[in-house]
Enzyme design. Structure first.
Site, PDB file in Angstrom:
ATOM      1  CB  THR A  32      -0.970  -0.006   1.202  1.00  0.00           C
ATOM      2  OG1 THR A  32      -2.017   0.927   0.952  1.00  0.00           O
ATOM      3  CG2 THR A  32      -0.276   0.319   2.509  1.00  0.00           C
ATOM      4  CB  CYS A  37      -3.498   6.221   5.562  1.00  0.00           C
ATOM      5  SG  CYS A  37      -4.739   7.021   4.554  1.00  0.00           S
ATOM      6  CG  HIS A  54      -4.488   2.018   3.618  1.00  0.00           C
ATOM      7  ND1 HIS A  54      -3.739   2.122   2.481  1.00  0.00           N
ATOM      8  CD2 HIS A  54      -4.754   3.289   3.992  1.00  0.00           C
ATOM      9  CE1 HIS A  54      -3.570   3.408   2.170  1.00  0.00           C
ATOM     10  NE2 HIS A  54      -4.190   4.130   3.094  1.00  0.00           N
TER      11      HIS A  54
END
Length: 191
Positions: A32, A37, A54
Site C-alpha cells: 500500500t 493514513c 489501511h
C-alpha cells in the site's frame, strides 16, 4: 483490492487502498501507499498467518453503542478489529500477534494533523488490547510505500519524495470528503 504477480520476485501481490485489509497464510505480498493514513502489519509468527490494513481516520464519531465496532475499515476502530478477527479465523493466536505500524505522515497542509491522531489511536488500541509492537516507521512529513511479506514478517518501506505529497494529499482529501456520506454497516466479533 488489486491482485497482480510481481515479475521480479514472482510473488502474488495484493495492493490495498484506504478502507481495505487483506489476510493470508500463503507466501504472498501485501502493499500500500500511505500519507497520513496508517497501516498495521500483523502476524502470528508461529502459524505464519498475517495481514495488513489501511485506514484513514481514527474512529467513526457518529457511531453509537454496539454498532461502534462494526463495518468498514475506513476508520481505525473497525480496521483493527476486523484485521485481528480475520487473522484469528485463519488460525492465528491472539497472544502471539505482532504489530508493525507505518504511516501517519503530515503530508496535508491543513491545520489538522490527521496522521498524528491516527498514530495516537493505533498506539492506544494496541496497548489497550495488550498486543505488542515489534517495529514502526511513523510520523514525519513524507509518504511511504509499504511492502509486507506476512509469512516471514519482513517489511520493506520506501520513503517517497515530496513530489508525491501533492497527489497523495489530493487523494486523501477526496477520501475524507466522501467518507462521511457512506453508511457504516456490518458486524465485528469481539474476543
Amino acid at each position: 483490492m488489486q491482485k497482480s504477480v510481481d515479475p521480479a520476485e514472482g510473488i502474488t501481490t495484493y495492493k490495498i487502498l484506504p478502507g481495505e485489509f487483506y489476510v493470508t497464510k500463503e507466501n504472498e505480498r501485501i502493499e500500500t501507499v500511505l500519507g497520513s493514513c496508517i497501516s498495521a502489519c500483523v502476524r502470528d509468527p508461529v502459524t505464519g498467518v498475517g495481514g495488513m490494513n489501511h485506514f484513514m481516520l481514527p474512529m467513526d464519531k457518529n457511531a453509537a453503542g454496539a454498532s461502534e465496532l462494526s463495518d468498514a475499515n475506513r476508520y481505525g476502530n473497525y480496521a483493527m478489529e476486523n484485521l485481528v478477527n480475520a487473522l484469528l479465523n485463519l488460525g492465528a493466536r491472539r497472544e502471539r500477534l505482532e504489530f508493525k505500524l507505518f504511516g501517519g505522515g503530515r503530508i496535508m497542509s491543513s491545520k489538522t494533523n490527521i496522521g498524528w491522531y491516527n498514530i495516537g489511536f493505533a498506539f492506544d488500541y494496541i496497548y489497550t488490547e495488550g498486543f505488542k509492537i515489534v517495529s514502526q516507521d511513523i510520523g514525519d512529513v513524507y509518504p511511504r510505500k509499504i511492502l509486507y511479506y506476512p509469512t516471514t514478517g519482513r517489511v520493506r518501506v520506501r520513503r517517497l519524495n515530496a513530489m508525491h505529497n501533492q497527489t497523495l494529499a489530493a487523494e486523501e482529501s477526496r477520501y475524507i470528503n466522501n467518507i462521511g456520506s457512506k453508511p457504516v454497516e456490518g458486524d465485528v466479533e469481539l474476543f
